[in-house]
Design an enzyme around this catalytic site. Sequence first.
Site, PDB file in Angstrom:
ATOM      1  N   PHE A 188       0.862  -1.875   0.047  1.00 46.14           N
ATOM      2  CA  PHE A 188       0.080   0.019   0.245  1.00 46.14           C
ATOM      3  C   PHE A 188       0.732   1.143  -0.205  1.00 46.14           C
ATOM      4  CE2 PHE A 188      -3.217  -3.626   1.163  1.00 46.14           C
ATOM      5  CZ  PHE A 188      -4.296  -2.700   0.702  1.00 46.14           C
ATOM      6  N   ALA A 189       0.440   2.202  -1.345  1.00 45.52           N
ATOM      7  CA  ALA A 189       1.356   3.342  -0.896  1.00 45.52           C
ATOM      8  C   ALA A 189       0.016   4.393  -1.472  1.00 45.52           C
ATOM      9  CB  ALA A 189       2.395   3.580  -1.854  1.00 45.52           C
ATOM     10  N   ILE A 190      -0.689   4.831  -0.154  1.00 48.15           N
ATOM     11  CA  ILE A 190      -1.682   6.645   0.337  1.00 48.15           C
ATOM     12  C   ILE A 190      -1.002   6.667   0.693  1.00 48.15           C
ATOM     13  CG2 ILE A 190      -3.950   6.403   1.011  1.00 48.15           C
ATOM     14  CD1 ILE A 190      -4.270   3.768  -0.076  1.00 48.15           C
ATOM     15  N   VAL A 202       5.290  -0.844   2.874  1.00 50.04           N
ATOM     16  CA  VAL A 202       5.964   0.011   2.418  1.00 50.04           C
ATOM     17  C   VAL A 202       7.210   1.064   2.773  1.00 50.04           C
ATOM     18  CG1 VAL A 202       4.657   2.358   1.701  1.00 50.04           C
ATOM     19  CG2 VAL A 202       5.793   1.450  -0.034  1.00 50.04           C
ATOM     20  N   ASP A 203       7.294   1.552   3.957  1.00 52.31           N
ATOM     21  CA  ASP A 203       7.989   2.314   4.480  1.00 52.31           C
ATOM     22  C   ASP A 203       9.706   1.576   4.833  1.00 52.31           C
ATOM     23  OD1 ASP A 203       6.724   1.257   6.576  1.00 52.31           O
ATOM     24  OD2 ASP A 203       6.506   2.812   8.229  1.00 52.31           O
ATOM     25  N   ASP A 228      14.099  -3.133  13.341  1.00 50.84           N
ATOM     26  CA  ASP A 228      14.438  -1.505  12.777  1.00 50.84           C
ATOM     27  C   ASP A 228      15.971  -0.633  13.623  1.00 50.84           C
ATOM     28  OD1 ASP A 228      14.037   1.446  13.343  1.00 50.84           O
ATOM     29  OD2 ASP A 228      11.325   1.038  13.685  1.00 50.84           O
ATOM     30  N   TYR A 246       2.465   8.276   1.293  1.00 47.74           N
ATOM     31  CA  TYR A 246       3.516   6.977   1.505  1.00 47.74           C
ATOM     32  C   TYR A 246       4.500   6.974  -0.142  1.00 47.74           C
ATOM     33  CZ  TYR A 246       3.130   5.845   6.650  1.00 47.74           C
ATOM     34  OH  TYR A 246       3.187   6.048   7.523  1.00 47.74           O
ATOM     35  N   GLU A 285      -2.782  -4.971  13.037  1.00 46.53           N
ATOM     36  CA  GLU A 285      -1.762  -5.700  14.156  1.00 46.53           C
ATOM     37  C   GLU A 285      -2.689  -6.325  14.598  1.00 46.53           C
ATOM     38  OE1 GLU A 285       3.009  -4.918  14.116  1.00 46.53           O
ATOM     39  OE2 GLU A 285       1.778  -3.971  15.712  1.00 46.53           O
TER      40      GLU A 285
HETATM   41  N1  UDP Z   1       0.083   3.396   4.771  1.00 43.62           N
HETATM   42  C1  UDP Z   1      -0.083   4.000   3.977  1.00 43.62           C
HETATM   43  N2  UDP Z   1      -0.957   5.583   4.103  1.00 43.62           N
HETATM   44  C2  UDP Z   1      -1.003   5.881   5.123  1.00 43.62           C
HETATM   45  C3  UDP Z   1      -0.682   5.231   6.355  1.00 43.62           C
HETATM   46  C4  UDP Z   1      -0.390   3.645   5.597  1.00 43.62           C
HETATM   47  O1  UDP Z   1       0.302   4.066   2.662  1.00 43.62           O
HETATM   48  O2  UDP Z   1      -1.287   7.543   5.129  1.00 43.62           O
HETATM   49  C5  UDP Z   1       0.184   1.201   4.622  1.00 43.62           C
HETATM   50  C6  UDP Z   1       1.933   2.109   4.569  1.00 43.62           C
HETATM   51  O3  UDP Z   1       2.334   0.341   3.561  1.00 43.62           O
HETATM   52  C7  UDP Z   1       2.713   1.465   5.716  1.00 43.62           C
HETATM   53  C8  UDP Z   1       1.891   0.703   6.188  1.00 43.62           C
HETATM   54  O4  UDP Z   1       0.075   1.284   5.890  1.00 43.62           O
HETATM   55  O5  UDP Z   1       3.635   1.099   5.617  1.00 43.62           O
HETATM   56  C9  UDP Z   1       1.680   1.262   7.611  1.00 43.62           C
HETATM   57  O6  UDP Z   1       1.683   1.298   8.264  1.00 43.62           O
HETATM   58  P1  UDP Z   1       2.538   2.442   8.518  1.00 43.62           P
HETATM   59  O7  UDP Z   1       4.269   2.129   7.923  1.00 43.62           O
HETATM   60  O8  UDP Z   1       2.868   4.117   9.198  1.00 43.62           O
HETATM   61  O9  UDP Z   1       3.201   1.679  10.336  1.00 43.62           O
HETATM   62  P2  UDP Z   1       3.853   1.695  11.518  1.00 43.62           P
HETATM   63  O10 UDP Z   1       4.979   0.902  10.813  1.00 43.62           O
HETATM   64  O11 UDP Z   1       4.471   2.495  11.309  1.00 43.62           O
HETATM   65  O12 UDP Z   1       3.337   0.962  12.340  1.00 43.62           O
HETATM   66 MN    MN Z   2       5.992   0.268   8.168  1.00 48.73          MN
END
Ligand code: UDP
Ligand code: MN
Length: 296
Positions: free
Chosen positions: A63-65, A154-155, A268, A68, A245
């Site tokens: 997902f790349a919303i 995606v991050d 991480d 992101y 999660e």
């Molecule tokens: N995501 C997105 N847009 C957003 C928030 C989340 O595409 O505005 C997707 C993206 O793939 C991201 C995943 O949801 O990697 C999980 O969110 P995030 O990585 O922010 O959560 P964390 O890993 O920080 O718990």
């Molecule tokens: Mn993440």
Amino acid sequence: YPDTCRVPRVPRMLYPKAHVLQPTRVDVLLMTPWFAPIIWDGTYDSAILNAQFKNTTIGVVVFAIKKYVVFLKLFLETAEKYFMVGHRVIYYILTDRPADVPQIPLQEGRRVVILKVRNYTRWQDVVLHRMEMISNFSQQRFLHEVDYLVSADVDMKFSDHVGVEILSSLFGTLHPGFYASDRRRFTYERRPLSQAYIPEDEGDFYYAAALYGGSVAEVYRLATACHQATLIDKANGIEAVWHEESHLNKYLLYHKPTKVLSPEYVWDERMLRKPPYLRRLRYVAVPKNHAQIRSR
Ligand code: UDP
Ligand code: MN
């Protein structure tokens, strides 16, 4: 459905044999109590696995919303270098900004499919609705196009080999922050009103939502169940503490995964110091400013 349970035929191969009295690792748990392997470096032979999974197509759901989309370039570039090299891969990019998806040169047998989806104002809704979208697209497309699905944040970036050793009917990854913790420390949803509720005296592992997957049929079941659970929560005016999660963890408690990935597969470096038994870091978080990236 693709027959992912069938035992594949492998060709004549030359490799060092395993020694029953010489375990490959003695410093980490290699097997869950329900006999699912836990995947650590040094425990498998990629040549054998690659032969077993020779004609497999892997779908990556990413997902790349909203903002992101900026993570896509590094994600795709590093995936081309390290993820399922030599196998057929379809990257399903679910985005509200198709025009911002970068063009990355891909190896043979690999392609990008952009699926336009809606966005949500709250980031919590973005992550929760991942399950609904995976469920819907599984029926529409994934079931007909790939054998396995891998859902990936995606991050993140790939920084070492991630191959077919992860594939199985249903797999989850040990969350890097909790793999050594007592179950009472797991950040499961603890309010009985939520569908994601797990009592203090239950729980195997705390799984990370950043990387999980399985056969398309199993991921479809998982995503559909988690989506249904979020709908019930919503009707009851509650949202699980760690969103999708929390629901993933509830599902995997009662549908035991058939493989479990070690924290080599979600790490991480900013948050954690690498212990010596973690020999390789394969898929690692890219630093981000949470407030900035999640704002409109
Ligand atoms: N995501 C997105 N847009 C957003 C928030 C989340 O595409 O505005 C997707 C993206 O793939 C991201 C995943 O949801 O990697 C999980 O969110 P995030 O990585 O922010 O959560 P964390 O890993 O920080 O718990
Ligand atoms: Mn993440």
